[in-house]
Design an enzyme around this catalytic site. Structure first.
Site, PDB file in Angstrom:
ATOM      1  N   ASN A   1     -10.246   0.306   2.125  1.00 14.03           N
ATOM      2  CA  ASN A   1      -8.815   0.356   1.834  1.00 14.03           C
ATOM      3  C   ASN A   1      -8.597   0.036   0.351  1.00 14.03           C
ATOM      4  O   ASN A   1      -8.709  -1.113  -0.060  1.00 14.03           O
ATOM      5  CB  ASN A   1      -8.098  -0.660   2.739  1.00 14.03           C
ATOM      6  CG  ASN A   1      -6.597  -0.696   2.513  1.00 14.03           C
ATOM      7  OD1 ASN A   1      -6.081  -0.076   1.584  1.00 14.03           O
ATOM      8  ND2 ASN A   1      -5.897  -1.431   3.355  1.00 14.03           N
TER       9      ASN A   1
ATOM     10  N   HIS B   1      -2.434   6.723   4.840  1.00 14.11           N
ATOM     11  CA  HIS B   1      -3.025   5.574   4.138  1.00 14.11           C
ATOM     12  C   HIS B   1      -4.293   5.176   4.883  1.00 14.11           C
ATOM     13  O   HIS B   1      -4.300   5.028   6.105  1.00 14.11           O
ATOM     14  CB  HIS B   1      -2.021   4.425   4.113  1.00 14.11           C
ATOM     15  CG  HIS B   1      -2.599   3.138   3.617  1.00 14.11           C
ATOM     16  ND1 HIS B   1      -3.383   3.072   2.496  1.00 14.11           N
ATOM     17  CD2 HIS B   1      -2.516   1.873   4.095  1.00 14.11           C
ATOM     18  CE1 HIS B   1      -3.762   1.822   2.302  1.00 14.11           C
ATOM     19  NE2 HIS B   1      -3.247   1.069   3.263  1.00 14.11           N
TER      20      HIS B   1
ATOM     21  N   CYS C   1       0.831  -1.219   0.000  1.00 12.79           N
ATOM     22  CA  CYS C   1       0.000   0.000   0.000  1.00 12.79           C
ATOM     23  C   CYS C   1       0.857   1.256   0.000  1.00 12.79           C
ATOM     24  O   CYS C   1       0.357   2.352  -0.254  1.00 12.79           O
ATOM     25  CB  CYS C   1      -0.935  -0.001   1.203  1.00 12.79           C
ATOM     26  SG  CYS C   1      -2.092  -1.373   1.158  1.00 12.79           S
TER      27      CYS C   1
HETATM   28  N1  COA Z   1     -17.187  -9.295  11.502  1.00 13.31           N
HETATM   29  C1  COA Z   1     -17.415  -9.742  12.744  1.00 13.31           C
HETATM   30  N2  COA Z   1     -16.454 -10.302  13.496  1.00 13.31           N
HETATM   31  C2  COA Z   1     -15.210 -10.384  12.939  1.00 13.31           C
HETATM   32  C3  COA Z   1     -14.927  -9.937  11.657  1.00 13.31           C
HETATM   33  C4  COA Z   1     -15.990  -9.366  10.911  1.00 13.31           C
HETATM   34  N3  COA Z   1     -15.814  -8.897   9.676  1.00 13.31           N
HETATM   35  N4  COA Z   1     -13.623 -10.148  11.400  1.00 13.31           N
HETATM   36  C5  COA Z   1     -13.104 -10.719  12.491  1.00 13.31           C
HETATM   37  N5  COA Z   1     -14.059 -10.874  13.431  1.00 13.31           N
HETATM   38  C6  COA Z   1     -13.935 -11.433  14.757  1.00 13.31           C
HETATM   39  C7  COA Z   1     -12.741 -12.315  14.943  1.00 13.31           C
HETATM   40  O1  COA Z   1     -13.004 -13.625  14.474  1.00 13.31           O
HETATM   41  C8  COA Z   1     -12.522 -12.251  16.420  1.00 13.31           C
HETATM   42  O2  COA Z   1     -13.427 -13.138  17.045  1.00 13.31           O
HETATM   43  P1  COA Z   1     -12.964 -14.016  18.314  1.00 13.31           P
HETATM   44  O3  COA Z   1     -12.589 -13.007  19.357  1.00 13.31           O
HETATM   45  O4  COA Z   1     -14.195 -14.796  18.619  1.00 13.31           O
HETATM   46  O5  COA Z   1     -11.805 -14.815  17.828  1.00 13.31           O
HETATM   47  C9  COA Z   1     -12.920 -10.841  16.798  1.00 13.31           C
HETATM   48  O6  COA Z   1     -13.733 -10.370  15.693  1.00 13.31           O
HETATM   49  C10 COA Z   1     -11.772  -9.894  17.000  1.00 13.31           C
HETATM   50  O7  COA Z   1     -10.877 -10.059  15.923  1.00 13.31           O
HETATM   51  P2  COA Z   1      -9.566  -9.208  15.808  1.00 13.31           P
HETATM   52  O8  COA Z   1      -8.833  -9.640  14.570  1.00 13.31           O
HETATM   53  O9  COA Z   1      -8.832  -9.244  17.118  1.00 13.31           O
HETATM   54  O10 COA Z   1     -10.186  -7.752  15.622  1.00 13.31           O
HETATM   55  P3  COA Z   1      -9.449  -6.382  15.509  1.00 13.31           P
HETATM   56  O11 COA Z   1      -9.984  -5.448  16.511  1.00 13.31           O
HETATM   57  O12 COA Z   1      -7.963  -6.549  15.431  1.00 13.31           O
HETATM   58  O13 COA Z   1      -9.935  -5.848  14.085  1.00 13.31           O
HETATM   59  C11 COA Z   1      -9.085  -5.704  11.841  1.00 13.31           C
HETATM   60  C12 COA Z   1      -9.691  -6.606  12.945  1.00 13.31           C
HETATM   61  C13 COA Z   1      -8.764  -6.576  10.653  1.00 13.31           C
HETATM   62  C14 COA Z   1     -10.127  -4.664  11.474  1.00 13.31           C
HETATM   63  C15 COA Z   1      -7.813  -5.017  12.391  1.00 13.31           C
HETATM   64  O14 COA Z   1      -6.987  -5.967  12.991  1.00 13.31           O
HETATM   65  C16 COA Z   1      -7.025  -4.316  11.335  1.00 13.31           C
HETATM   66  O15 COA Z   1      -7.505  -3.384  10.719  1.00 13.31           O
HETATM   67  N6  COA Z   1      -5.754  -4.719  11.125  1.00 13.31           N
HETATM   68  C17 COA Z   1      -4.908  -4.103  10.140  1.00 13.31           C
HETATM   69  C18 COA Z   1      -5.317  -4.528   8.783  1.00 13.31           C
HETATM   70  C19 COA Z   1      -4.755  -3.673   7.711  1.00 13.31           C
HETATM   71  O16 COA Z   1      -4.536  -2.496   7.905  1.00 13.31           O
HETATM   72  N7  COA Z   1      -4.556  -4.259   6.542  1.00 13.31           N
HETATM   73  C20 COA Z   1      -4.138  -3.566   5.375  1.00 13.31           C
HETATM   74  C21 COA Z   1      -2.735  -3.142   5.458  1.00 13.31           C
HETATM   75  S1  COA Z   1      -2.325  -2.131   4.104  1.00 13.31           S
END
Ligand code: COA
Length: 326
Positions: free
Chosen positions: A283, A253, A113
């Site tokens: 994104n 970003h 990205c």
């Molecule tokens: N809807 C509902 N629940 C979801 C879900 C969705 N779309 N995606 C994941 N979950 C669940 C998980 O399974 C997890 O459940 P559990 O606790 O029963 O295991 C729970 O939500 C928490 O998941 P977690 O991954 O810890 O959530 P988070 O607060 O870290 O948020 C992201 C998830 C992906 C939004 C976040 O980690 C993120 O943005 N990371 C960076 C990603 C990024 O920037 N990528 C691009 C880089 S250029």
């Protein structure tokens, strides 16, 4: 002093909107979860018969129109993308052919990205070498075609779109003041697409295993991203002997509002000066920053002489910044 000034911007997002409510019908998720965890309400999705260069072409034409330039005036077309039309030739060559920029040298940059910042840094060097050059820099993506629409951990985050800017050499204070680029390849497993390359050439097996889709360790990447955005912003401020209050607008970003808020907090940067449009597009990978630059320009949110800070992170892991006097 000759600087690379941004003389025009353009962007394009496909018209089809996919909302969080639409996603509720596709995977086990909710509008409330997506908006509270990421800041995204909807994203644009390209049609099946559209490729990344089609989106880039529209953004390029809009930037050329703003600049009052003909396609033949361009000397370089540098395209940041992680979702190219094909492995080869590069997506920039398709854009070159579609807009008719016969004189330009076109090539792509692949740095996750952060690709747009890397491309911008290269453009700056091409202009410093010969200030008469006109250089187009793009970020263009169709992330929806590398997304696993059954994986709720990733499919709620990404979207499609393209942004383009045109740079020209100009005497004076306006233009790019600095760029800083970084990477840590040891962290590659936080975000990758394993299939189709030389490590795992396409086969029935790679397709059956879904290896042609994004794989992401979201939680771990989140922490790395906050640190990267904060560090690279601080590095840019220090290099230019600036303080947070000197910056008129920060365009980070747009991967997750919570990442941006956490990074801003770490460096005591006021969120009022941070431009966000993630709510509308999700994104769009290397396209988030040039789309935002076009929006702030066209909506009059920046004026000549304003100081702009760009910061990004992405797969690799890569991260980078640019400081621009608009
Ligand atoms: N809807 C509902 N629940 C979801 C879900 C969705 N779309 N995606 C994941 N979950 C669940 C998980 O399974 C997890 O459940 P559990 O606790 O029963 O295991 C729970 O939500 C928490 O998941 P977690 O991954 O810890 O959530 P988070 O607060 O870290 O948020 C992201 C998830 C992906 C939004 C976040 O980690 C993120 O943005 N990371 C960076 C990603 C990024 O920037 N990528 C691009 C880089 S250029």
């Amino acid at each position: 002093m000759i600087r690379s000034r941004i003389i025009a911007t353009g962007s394009y997002a496909p018209p089809k909107v996919l909302t969080n409510f639409d996603l509720e019908k596709m995977v086990e998720t909710s509008d409330e979860w997506i908006i509270s965890r990421s800041g995204i309400r909807e994203r644009r999705i390209a049609e099946k018969n559209t490729s990344t260069s089609d989106l880039g072409t529209q953004a390029a034409l809009r930037a050329l129109e703003m600049a009052g330039l003909a396609p033949e005036d361009l000397d370089f077309i540098i395209t940041g993308t992680n979702s190219p039309d094909m492995f080869f030739p590069c997506t920039g060559c398709f854009i070159q052919a579609k807009i008719g920029a016969k004189k330009a040298a076109a090539f792509d940059v692949s740095a996750g990205c952060t690709s747009f910042i890397h491309a911008l840094s290269l453009a700056d060097k091409f202009i410093k070498e010969d200030p008469s050059r006109k250089v187009m820099v793009l970020g263009a993506e169709i992330m929806s075609k590398v997304t696993d629409w059954t994986d709720r951990g990733t499919c709620v985050l990404f979207g499609d779109g393209a942004g383009a800017i045109i740079l020209a050499g100009e005497e004076g204070e306006r233009g790019i003041l600095s760029t800083h680029l970084h990477s840590d390849g040891a962290l590659w497993e936080l975000l990758y697409m394993p299939g189709g390359g030389s490590a795992n050439p396409s086969s029935h097996e790679t397709v059956d295993k879904g290896m042609h889709y994004i794989k992401m360790a979201g939680n771990q990447l989140f922490k790395v991203a906050v640190r990267a955005l904060a560090d690279v912003s601080q590095e840019a401020l220090k290099y230019n002997r600036l303080k947070s209050q000197d910056i008129d607008i920060m365009i980070p970003h747009q991967a997750n509002t919570r990442i941006i808020e956490a990074a801003a907090k770490l460096i005591s940067f006021p969120m009022e000066k941070v431009f966000l449009n993630i709510e509308k597009y999700g994104n769009t990978s290397s396209a988030t920053i040039p789309i935002a630059m076009d929006e702030v320009q066209r909506e009059g949110k920046v004026k000549a002489g304003d100081l702009m800070l760009l910061c990004s992170f992405g797969t690799g892991v890569t991260w980078g910044s640019a400081v621009i006097r608009w």
